[in-house]
Design a protein around this motif. Structure first.
Motif, short mmCIF file in Angstrom:
data_model
loop_
_atom_site.label_atom_id
_atom_site.label_comp_id
_atom_site.label_asym_id
_atom_site.label_seq_id
_atom_site.Cartn_x
_atom_site.Cartn_y
_atom_site.Cartn_z
N VAL A 20 15.51 50.47 -3.55
CA VAL A 20 15.24 51.90 -3.42
C VAL A 20 16.50 52.68 -3.08
O VAL A 20 16.56 53.91 -3.28
CB VAL A 20 14.16 52.17 -2.34
CG1 VAL A 20 12.83 51.63 -2.78
CG2 VAL A 20 14.58 51.61 -0.98
N GLU A 21 17.53 52.00 -2.57
CA GLU A 21 18.78 52.67 -2.26
C GLU A 21 19.83 52.49 -3.35
O GLU A 21 21.00 52.77 -3.12
CB GLU A 21 19.33 52.19 -0.90
CG GLU A 21 18.56 52.75 0.28
CD GLU A 21 19.27 52.54 1.60
OE1 GLU A 21 19.40 53.52 2.36
OE2 GLU A 21 19.70 51.40 1.88
N ASP A 22 19.39 52.07 -4.52
CA ASP A 22 20.32 52.05 -5.65
C ASP A 22 20.74 53.49 -5.93
O ASP A 22 19.91 54.40 -6.01
CB ASP A 22 19.65 51.45 -6.89
CG ASP A 22 20.63 51.26 -8.03
OD1 ASP A 22 21.07 50.12 -8.23
OD2 ASP A 22 20.96 52.26 -8.71
N ARG A 23 22.03 53.72 -6.11
CA ARG A 23 22.54 55.09 -6.25
C ARG A 23 22.12 55.73 -7.58
O ARG A 23 22.13 56.96 -7.70
CB ARG A 23 24.06 55.08 -6.09
CG ARG A 23 24.49 54.84 -4.65
CD ARG A 23 26.00 54.82 -4.51
NE ARG A 23 26.61 56.10 -4.83
CZ ARG A 23 26.82 57.09 -3.96
NH1 ARG A 23 26.43 56.96 -2.69
NH2 ARG A 23 27.42 58.19 -4.34
N GLY A 28 21.35 59.57 -9.42
CA GLY A 28 21.71 59.57 -10.83
C GLY A 28 23.16 59.16 -11.01
O GLY A 28 23.84 59.57 -11.97
N ASP A 29 23.64 58.34 -10.09
CA ASP A 29 25.06 57.96 -10.04
C ASP A 29 25.30 56.77 -10.97
O ASP A 29 25.41 55.62 -10.53
CB ASP A 29 25.43 57.61 -8.59
CG ASP A 29 26.92 57.38 -8.40
OD1 ASP A 29 27.69 57.58 -9.36
OD2 ASP A 29 27.32 57.01 -7.27
N GLY A 60 34.35 56.52 -12.28
CA GLY A 60 34.92 55.56 -11.32
C GLY A 60 34.10 54.31 -11.09
O GLY A 60 34.18 53.71 -10.02
N ILE A 61 33.34 53.89 -12.08
CA ILE A 61 32.59 52.63 -11.99
C ILE A 61 33.23 51.62 -12.92
O ILE A 61 33.40 51.88 -14.12
CB ILE A 61 31.11 52.81 -12.37
CG1 ILE A 61 30.40 53.73 -11.37
CG2 ILE A 61 30.39 51.45 -12.40
CD1 ILE A 61 28.95 54.00 -11.71
N ASN A 149 22.30 61.75 -15.14
CA ASN A 149 21.84 63.08 -14.73
C ASN A 149 21.42 63.89 -15.95
O ASN A 149 22.23 64.59 -16.56
CB ASN A 149 22.97 63.81 -13.98
CG ASN A 149 23.26 63.18 -12.64
OD1 ASN A 149 22.60 63.47 -11.66
ND2 ASN A 149 24.25 62.31 -12.61
N LEU A 150 20.16 63.80 -16.31
CA LEU A 150 19.68 64.39 -17.56
C LEU A 150 18.64 65.49 -17.35
O LEU A 150 17.92 65.85 -18.28
CB LEU A 150 19.06 63.29 -18.44
CG LEU A 150 20.04 62.27 -19.02
CD1 LEU A 150 19.27 61.14 -19.72
CD2 LEU A 150 20.98 62.93 -20.00
#
Length: 284
Positions: A20-23, A28-29, A60-61, A149-150
């Motif tokens: 649940v804490e996936d960014r 939307g990261d 930056g990923i 981010n759509l």
């Protein structure tokens, strides 16, 4: 589809869960790609992977595994799911970390997922064309990044759906940018015109194929901004995307384009595009 990819491993899709804490979930990261599959083969996989890496690097990923490994996993996933005609959805997020707007520490491992879906070709729409509407482009200024981010795209697509239309053609003031999930083209006096690939649109893989086909077949092309007035006066209008291919647009905001019939340049490009699919993936 029974199997999916989670962080470099093919597993049962029912077990492919994210925290649940996936960014990606919270911010939307992350970024994503959709790759078309014909006859069990990926269409333009190298180009999609290149854009995936570019989008990822732009925020930056760093990919946790090589693109060669990812491609191999995708091929295995197609085979295990016995996918003949459909799509692969793939995304990467910055990973799981306590919610904070600033990036987490470098020890945070990005989350990579992929799954397949059976999706047929829109044969009837390709033949007769589709209806569209116009809407103001309210998105951010880095549309060249295929971001998760759509929300702006979703609002435009929903507006089209509520109007009984296939797509929403977006514009910033008088300048046409692109569709909610497609690139947009006009044809005037035999010349294909489409927005230049900059930060205001997504550099479509299908768009690149179309432009290459135009070059190889002596079809004049201009990559530039065009206006709503030019759109209204166009001889032909069409759109392109991974799943829509070369799609004729026959109506915009209730006004017919070319008396509501696909035009000759669009039909020619459809035929050339099918030949390119068959060259890479076999006969349709």
């Amino acid at each position: 589809m029974k199997f999916a990819i989670l962080n470099g491993t093919i597993i049962d899709r029912s077990e492919a869960k994210v925290d649940v804490e996936d960014r990606g979930y919270q911010f939307g990261d992350g970024v994503y790609e959709v790759i078309r599959v014909y006859n069990g083969k990926m269409f333009t996989p190298e180009e999609h992977m290149e854009r995936f890496v570019k989008s990822s690097n732009s925020i930056g990923i760093s990919l946790p595994i090589t693109t060669e490994h990812i491609t191999q996993l995708l091929e295995e996933l197609i085979d295990k799911n016995n996918l003949q005609l459909g799509t692969i959805y793939m995304q990467i997020t910055r990973g799981v970390a306590a919610r904070n707007h600033a990036f987490p520490t470098e020890e945070t491992v990005p989350s990579l997922v992929a799954y397949t879906k059976e999706v047929g070709r829109p044969a009837e729409s390709l033949k007769i064309g589709v209806k569209t509407i116009l809407t103001e482009d309210i998105r951010w200024l880095r549309c060249d990044i295929k971001s998760l981010n759509l929300l702006g795209n979703l609002l435009a697509k929903q507006k089209a759906a509520e109007a009984g239309a296939f797509e929403a053609i977006q514009h910033r003031g008088q300048d046409v940018t692109e569709g909610s999930s497609s690139n947009i083209y006009i044809v005037k006096n035999g010349t294909v015109v489409t927005h230049q690939s900059n930060n205001l649109i997504l550099k479509g893989i299908t768009k690149d194929v179309i432009l290459d086909l135009c070059l190889k077949n002596n079809i004049p092309v201009e990559e530039r901004t065009f206006t709503l007035d030019e759109l209204a006066l166009a001889d032909e209008v069409f759109m392109s995307s991974t799943t829509a291919e070369v799609m004729p647009i026959i109506e915009i905001d209730g006004k017919k384009v070319r008396a509501g019939l696909p035009g000759p340049v669009t039909i020619n490009l459809q035929e050339l595009f099918v030949k390119e699919i068959e060259k890479q993936c076999g006969n349709l």
